[in-house]
Design an enzyme around this catalytic site. Sequence first.
Site, PDB file in Angstrom:
ATOM      1  N   ASP A  11      28.140   9.402  56.189  1.00  0.00           N
ATOM      2  CA  ASP A  11      27.442   8.954  55.017  1.00  0.00           C
ATOM      3  C   ASP A  11      26.139   9.338  54.707  1.00  0.00           C
ATOM      4  O   ASP A  11      25.500   9.417  53.611  1.00  0.00           O
ATOM      5  CB  ASP A  11      27.331   7.297  54.966  1.00  0.00           C
ATOM      6  CG  ASP A  11      28.758   6.850  54.866  1.00  0.00           C
ATOM      7  OD1 ASP A  11      29.833   7.592  54.407  1.00  0.00           O
ATOM      8  OD2 ASP A  11      29.080   5.481  55.146  1.00  0.00           O
ATOM      9  N   GLY A  30      31.103   5.720  50.882  1.00  0.00           N
ATOM     10  CA  GLY A  30      29.502   5.605  50.639  1.00  0.00           C
ATOM     11  C   GLY A  30      29.462   4.161  50.261  1.00  0.00           C
ATOM     12  O   GLY A  30      29.279   3.997  48.919  1.00  0.00           O
ATOM     13  N   ASN A  69      19.770  36.271  55.121  1.00  0.00           N
ATOM     14  CA  ASN A  69      18.863  35.459  55.681  1.00  0.00           C
ATOM     15  C   ASN A  69      17.698  35.983  56.169  1.00  0.00           C
ATOM     16  O   ASN A  69      17.136  35.494  57.347  1.00  0.00           O
ATOM     17  CB  ASN A  69      19.331  34.057  56.655  1.00  0.00           C
ATOM     18  CG  ASN A  69      18.631  32.977  56.426  1.00  0.00           C
ATOM     19  OD1 ASN A  69      17.958  32.893  55.286  1.00  0.00           O
ATOM     20  ND2 ASN A  69      18.524  32.142  57.355  1.00  0.00           N
TER      21      ASN A  69
END
Length: 741
Positions: A153, A196, A521
């Site tokens: 969550d 959630g 990156n």
Amino acid sequence: MGVTLAVLTSGGDAQGMNPTVRAVVRSALHHGAEVHAVYEGYQGLVDGGDRIRHVAWDDVGYILTRGGTVLGTARSAEFRDRAGRRRAAANLVARGIDRLVVIGGDGSLSGADVLRAEWPSLLAELVGAGELDQETADRHPVLALVGLVGSIDNDMVGTETTIGADSALHRIVEALDAIGSTASSHQRSFVVEVMGRRCGYLALAAALAAGADYVLIPERPPQPGWEDDLCELVRAGRVAGRRNSVVVVAEGAHDSANQPITSAYVRTVLEERLGEDTRVTILGHVQRGGVPSAYDRWMSAILGSAAVEELLAATPETVPPLVGVRGNRVHTVPLHEAVTRTRELADRITARDFDTAQKMRGDGFTEMVQLFESLSRALPDTDRDSSPRSRIAVLNVGGLAPGMNAAARAAVRLGLHRGHTMLGVDGSFRGLVAGDVRELAWGDVSDWTGAGGAELGISRDVPAVEDLYAIGRGLERHGVDGLLIVGGWDAFASAGTLRAERHRYPAFQIPTIVLPATIDNNIPTSEMSVGADTALNHVVSSIDRIRETSAATRRCFVVETMGGYCGYLALMSGLSGGAVRVYLHEEGVTLSRLAADVEQMVDSFAAGQRLFLAVRNERASEMYTSDFLRRIFEQEGRGTFDARQIVLGQTQQGGSPSPFDRILAARLAARAVAWLGDEMAAGSAASAVIGLHEDGVRIVPLQRAEELADREHRRPTDQWWMRLRPTVDMLAARTAAGPGV
Ligand code: ADP
């Protein structure tokens, strides 16, 4: 006597718990501690017996790829009572365990904190009852405790992410993408309910990543009359050309009077008021399942080893920490405070103090709320800014990166919202010269968020001196007042060229900003580029498949990743995929190092290992190529196993962007467009790079970023992820019998 610690998983299961357990066990062994695993959470602590067992290095081999928790988890009513905790304490102390790593949600961490607080009195009680001798009790005066948050969550105050949330987001966004395409085919509406109960993170992040129309979360309930607002939004979307509409509902969604809003109710609203053909999908437990994402693996490796270090360094005075995350780094806060504040947040929602609740979720959460609202509401008929300098061109430069489309979509919508004219340049600078420039409307970018590839095309051509005149003419012809260059090193270099030449070409005297989008990156000043997380997930899932083949025969694999001279993908996929060796250009490859590796590899096979996995960056060494490595490994193995070389190649640049990359793209694009707006209004000609820093999104002058560049190797001079190298080695370096997997 050595240190003995135990690790357990508790509460709701989450992907990433297994990689965390692996990291905890191996780091502890690496530091010479003795480790026990507790099976079935707190119930295992209460039961004792063989539910608390010694674990060795190999016991946590081959669990990286498994979702859930191999240690099991259970809700334990007995542990809620002091009598149960007394038995737990007796079971621990009998094994000499006085240090504990708990991986779980806020309930589990509260439980751990209670046990820790009661420990001295529990032991005194045991001594009083004749169940424990005083001498043993004296040897274990305190229970040292470290908490790691395993929860899909992302609901804990004090850490930016929780273990499992990224994987759950992957599951939800995959589902939303699939639903979006069927919904489009039938011009349907979908209401999708995600997990959630008290936290809207998953719903909000998924809605943002998947480009949903509306989201309902507990921290920000809609105002009375929201049904009209929802219907208006869906209707306007249809007018603007949307073929589907998707509403994401957190299971704990409610209105401002705290009355639950169910997905069935949302469906009724859409059907009855708009006549929309509406379906409800409740995602349920699929969100907890499946393979942990790359992030959930590398981050939990770091967190697990940090937890062990905290635990081993603990003294009787140490305040138990929660080992969490801030800006890609380990961040510890007092456990008790984190748990208390998480409770407080829930209380704020119950008390209908939603502003405080949202604030307590942190700046990142608020940023996502604002971003989602602007992206879903930025309709084409918003009032135009009357400023004369307001035409922003967006173009991609360099190699392909998943998420370029998500960046362009966000830039276009937010630009339109701010009253700018948004121009899409097809095919990079070459397209600009050729006049392939079109005005983009709100509806033109509707389906771009999850699309791989680059809708605006791409080219690796960095402008050469002889192109500059034509580029200047192109900018003038289309009245470009501000430039958003999306891409990797070539984008960075192009912006540098324009900046350096602006005294000669007045057309270049416009604000220009680089949005890092490259799987390598490697853009100075930004810790993450758009696309790198997607590529990393690709590499890791390839490694998972490669790993499976070793179940049949003994094999050595050399997996070659892209990245140019930048080792990000290689190191992080090695960490996430459980490689035993990683070869990077940053460190170089030496013959003596290779000789030691070969020896270890041969020993590990002799000791019964089935797999030796090495990851090599494509430019790690000019001499010691992947094929060279494969051949020496094979030669030295003398026929006892196969050695294979796998070059992953361009697949790393393709595919639908990961949730993280989509959200990062939107965050960066939003701030970049806002910056361009301000700079255009000020008549500036500044050049900048936007990026993700330790403390969030920041914009840095291009010149500053250039100072931090190693131009020869096309990477930053200082790379944050290199500090993770010791963790890779530690998790791979099984002592005595050679490397582990
Ligand atoms: P989560 O850790 O996912 O929030 P729960 O709230 O269900 O999950 O907690 C898991 C377990 O932790 C419970 O079954 C119980 O054994 C223990 N626990 C939770 N809260 C407490 C508490 N206040 N005191 C003692 N044990 C607790």
